[in-house]
Motif scaffolding. Structure first.
Motif, PDB file in Angstrom:
ATOM      1  N   ALA A 284      47.251  98.397 126.274  1.00 52.08           N
ATOM      2  CA  ALA A 284      48.227  97.031 125.281  1.00 52.08           C
ATOM      3  C   ALA A 284      49.189  96.960 126.508  1.00 52.08           C
ATOM      4  CB  ALA A 284      48.642  97.897 124.032  1.00 52.08           C
ATOM      5  N   GLU A 285      50.150  96.013 126.514  1.00 48.66           N
ATOM      6  CA  GLU A 285      50.825  95.683 127.523  1.00 48.66           C
ATOM      7  C   GLU A 285      51.754  93.995 126.230  1.00 48.66           C
ATOM      8  OE1 GLU A 285      51.995  94.757 132.084  1.00 48.66           O
ATOM      9  OE2 GLU A 285      50.438  93.091 130.937  1.00 48.66           O
ATOM     10  N   VAL A 286      53.051  93.985 127.065  1.00 49.94           N
ATOM     11  CA  VAL A 286      53.703  93.912 126.036  1.00 49.94           C
ATOM     12  C   VAL A 286      55.274  93.334 126.664  1.00 49.94           C
ATOM     13  CG1 VAL A 286      54.991  94.372 124.460  1.00 49.94           C
ATOM     14  CG2 VAL A 286      54.625  91.366 124.560  1.00 49.94           C
ATOM     15  N   VAL A 287      55.920  92.109 127.316  1.00 55.55           N
ATOM     16  CA  VAL A 287      57.370  92.136 127.615  1.00 55.55           C
ATOM     17  C   VAL A 287      58.035  91.203 127.360  1.00 55.55           C
ATOM     18  CG1 VAL A 287      58.247  91.150 129.633  1.00 55.55           C
ATOM     19  CG2 VAL A 287      56.532  91.611 130.351  1.00 55.55           C
ATOM     20  N   ILE A 288      59.401  91.771 126.620  1.00 52.79           N
ATOM     21  CA  ILE A 288      60.179  91.411 125.785  1.00 52.79           C
ATOM     22  C   ILE A 288      61.124  91.630 126.375  1.00 52.79           C
ATOM     23  CG2 ILE A 288      58.824  92.094 123.725  1.00 52.79           C
ATOM     24  CD1 ILE A 288      61.034  94.750 123.710  1.00 52.79           C
ATOM     25  N   PRO A 289      62.544  89.863 126.205  1.00 49.81           N
ATOM     26  CA  PRO A 289      63.731  90.065 126.554  1.00 49.81           C
ATOM     27  C   PRO A 289      65.178  91.198 126.264  1.00 49.81           C
ATOM     28  CG  PRO A 289      63.485  88.320 124.630  1.00 49.81           C
ATOM     29  CD  PRO A 289      62.330  89.230 124.816  1.00 49.81           C
ATOM     30  N   GLN A 290      65.305  91.639 126.401  1.00 46.02           N
ATOM     31  CA  GLN A 290      66.223  93.000 126.651  1.00 46.02           C
ATOM     32  C   GLN A 290      67.321  92.136 126.169  1.00 46.02           C
ATOM     33  OE1 GLN A 290      69.602  92.501 127.866  1.00 46.02           O
ATOM     34  NE2 GLN A 290      70.280  94.992 127.127  1.00 46.02           N
ATOM     35  N   HIS A 291      67.828  93.153 124.805  1.00 47.68           N
ATOM     36  CA  HIS A 291      68.760  92.713 123.778  1.00 47.68           C
ATOM     37  C   HIS A 291      69.652  93.904 124.312  1.00 47.68           C
ATOM     38  CE1 HIS A 291      66.934  89.527 122.044  1.00 47.68           C
ATOM     39  NE2 HIS A 291      65.843  90.149 122.012  1.00 47.68           N
ATOM     40  N   ALA A 292      70.903  93.911 124.353  1.00 45.28           N
ATOM     41  CA  ALA A 292      72.691  95.126 124.621  1.00 45.28           C
ATOM     42  C   ALA A 292      72.206  95.319 123.763  1.00 45.28           C
ATOM     43  CB  ALA A 292      73.775  93.797 124.398  1.00 45.28           C
ATOM     44  N   LYS A 293      72.653  95.048 121.580  1.00 43.82           N
ATOM     45  CA  LYS A 293      72.219  95.608 120.606  1.00 43.82           C
ATOM     46  C   LYS A 293      71.425  96.290 119.954  1.00 43.82           C
ATOM     47  CE  LYS A 293      75.576  93.181 119.138  1.00 43.82           C
ATOM     48  NZ  LYS A 293      76.163  92.122 117.652  1.00 43.82           N
ATOM     49  N   GLY A 294      69.579  97.048 121.510  1.00 43.62           N
ATOM     50  CA  GLY A 294      69.191  96.798 120.954  1.00 43.62           C
ATOM     51  C   GLY A 294      67.880  96.917 120.153  1.00 43.62           C
ATOM     52  N   GLU A 295      66.677  97.223 119.867  1.00 47.82           N
ATOM     53  CA  GLU A 295      65.307  96.547 118.797  1.00 47.82           C
ATOM     54  C   GLU A 295      64.896  97.103 118.822  1.00 47.82           C
ATOM     55  OE1 GLU A 295      65.414  93.799 122.110  1.00 47.82           O
ATOM     56  OE2 GLU A 295      65.148  95.630 123.541  1.00 47.82           O
ATOM     57  N   THR A 296      63.800  97.357 117.869  1.00 48.49           N
ATOM     58  CA  THR A 296      62.760  98.077 117.412  1.00 48.49           C
ATOM     59  C   THR A 296      61.488  97.269 117.894  1.00 48.49           C
ATOM     60  OG1 THR A 296      63.613  99.092 115.764  1.00 48.49           O
ATOM     61  CG2 THR A 296      61.754  99.135 115.703  1.00 48.49           C
ATOM     62  N   LEU A 297      60.508  97.898 118.473  1.00 45.03           N
ATOM     63  CA  LEU A 297      58.852  96.800 118.840  1.00 45.03           C
ATOM     64  C   LEU A 297      58.069  97.716 118.420  1.00 45.03           C
ATOM     65  CD1 LEU A 297      57.552  95.089 120.266  1.00 45.03           C
ATOM     66  CD2 LEU A 297      57.644  97.201 122.363  1.00 45.03           C
ATOM     67  N   THR A 298      57.542  96.939 117.289  1.00 47.06           N
ATOM     68  CA  THR A 298      56.230  97.235 116.729  1.00 47.06           C
ATOM     69  C   THR A 298      54.615  96.825 117.039  1.00 47.06           C
ATOM     70  OG1 THR A 298      57.335  97.416 114.819  1.00 47.06           O
ATOM     71  CG2 THR A 298      55.120  97.736 114.907  1.00 47.06           C
ATOM     72  N   LEU A 299      53.648  97.343 117.774  1.00 47.20           N
ATOM     73  CA  LEU A 299      53.227  96.891 118.502  1.00 47.20           C
ATOM     74  C   LEU A 299      51.698  97.586 117.099  1.00 47.20           C
ATOM     75  CD1 LEU A 299      52.968  98.344 121.943  1.00 47.20           C
ATOM     76  CD2 LEU A 299      53.080  95.666 120.762  1.00 47.20           C
ATOM     77  N   LYS A 300      51.231  96.484 116.976  1.00 47.06           N
ATOM     78  CA  LYS A 300      49.789  96.718 116.165  1.00 47.06           C
ATOM     79  C   LYS A 300      47.800  96.631 116.355  1.00 47.06           C
ATOM     80  CE  LYS A 300      51.947  96.102 111.839  1.00 47.06           C
ATOM     81  NZ  LYS A 300      52.027  95.108 110.840  1.00 47.06           N
ATOM     82  N   ALA A 301      47.193  96.733 115.979  1.00 47.83           N
ATOM     83  CA  ALA A 301      45.802  96.543 116.783  1.00 47.83           C
ATOM     84  C   ALA A 301      45.659  95.442 116.115  1.00 47.83           C
ATOM     85  CB  ALA A 301      44.897  97.841 117.101  1.00 47.83           C
ATOM     86  N   GLU A 302      44.623  94.241 116.370  1.00 49.79           N
ATOM     87  CA  GLU A 302      43.885  93.773 115.738  1.00 49.79           C
ATOM     88  C   GLU A 302      42.176  93.800 115.089  1.00 49.79           C
ATOM     89  OE1 GLU A 302      45.264  89.779 116.467  1.00 49.79           O
ATOM     90  OE2 GLU A 302      46.737  90.029 114.977  1.00 49.79           O
TER      91      GLU A 302
END
Length: 70
Positions: A52-70
């Protein structure tokens, strides 16, 4: 899969503008991605590599990425 990306530290700005996440051994032909609970487009399953692959913008304050299979 949930991945927490911590806040940027130090006084220098990050040189990157985006983060590419690749998860090998992914099971599922479709991928749904959310960053901090908001849907992200562009997540994909690459069958030839079983990832699985995804590109997300960088956020200086951090973030939480969730990946789910459909």
């Amino acid at each position: 899969l949930t991945l927490h990306i911590g806040a940027q530290e130090g006084s220098y700005p990050a040189w990157w503008k985006a983060i590419r996440v690749q998860v090998y051994g992914w099971h599922g032909a479709h991928v749904q991605a959310d960053v901090d609970g908001k849907p992200v487009s562009g997540a994909k399953y690459v069958a030839a590599q079983g990832m699985a692959e995804v590109v997300i913008p960088q956020h200086a304050k951090g973030e939480t990425l969730t990946l789910k299979a459909e």
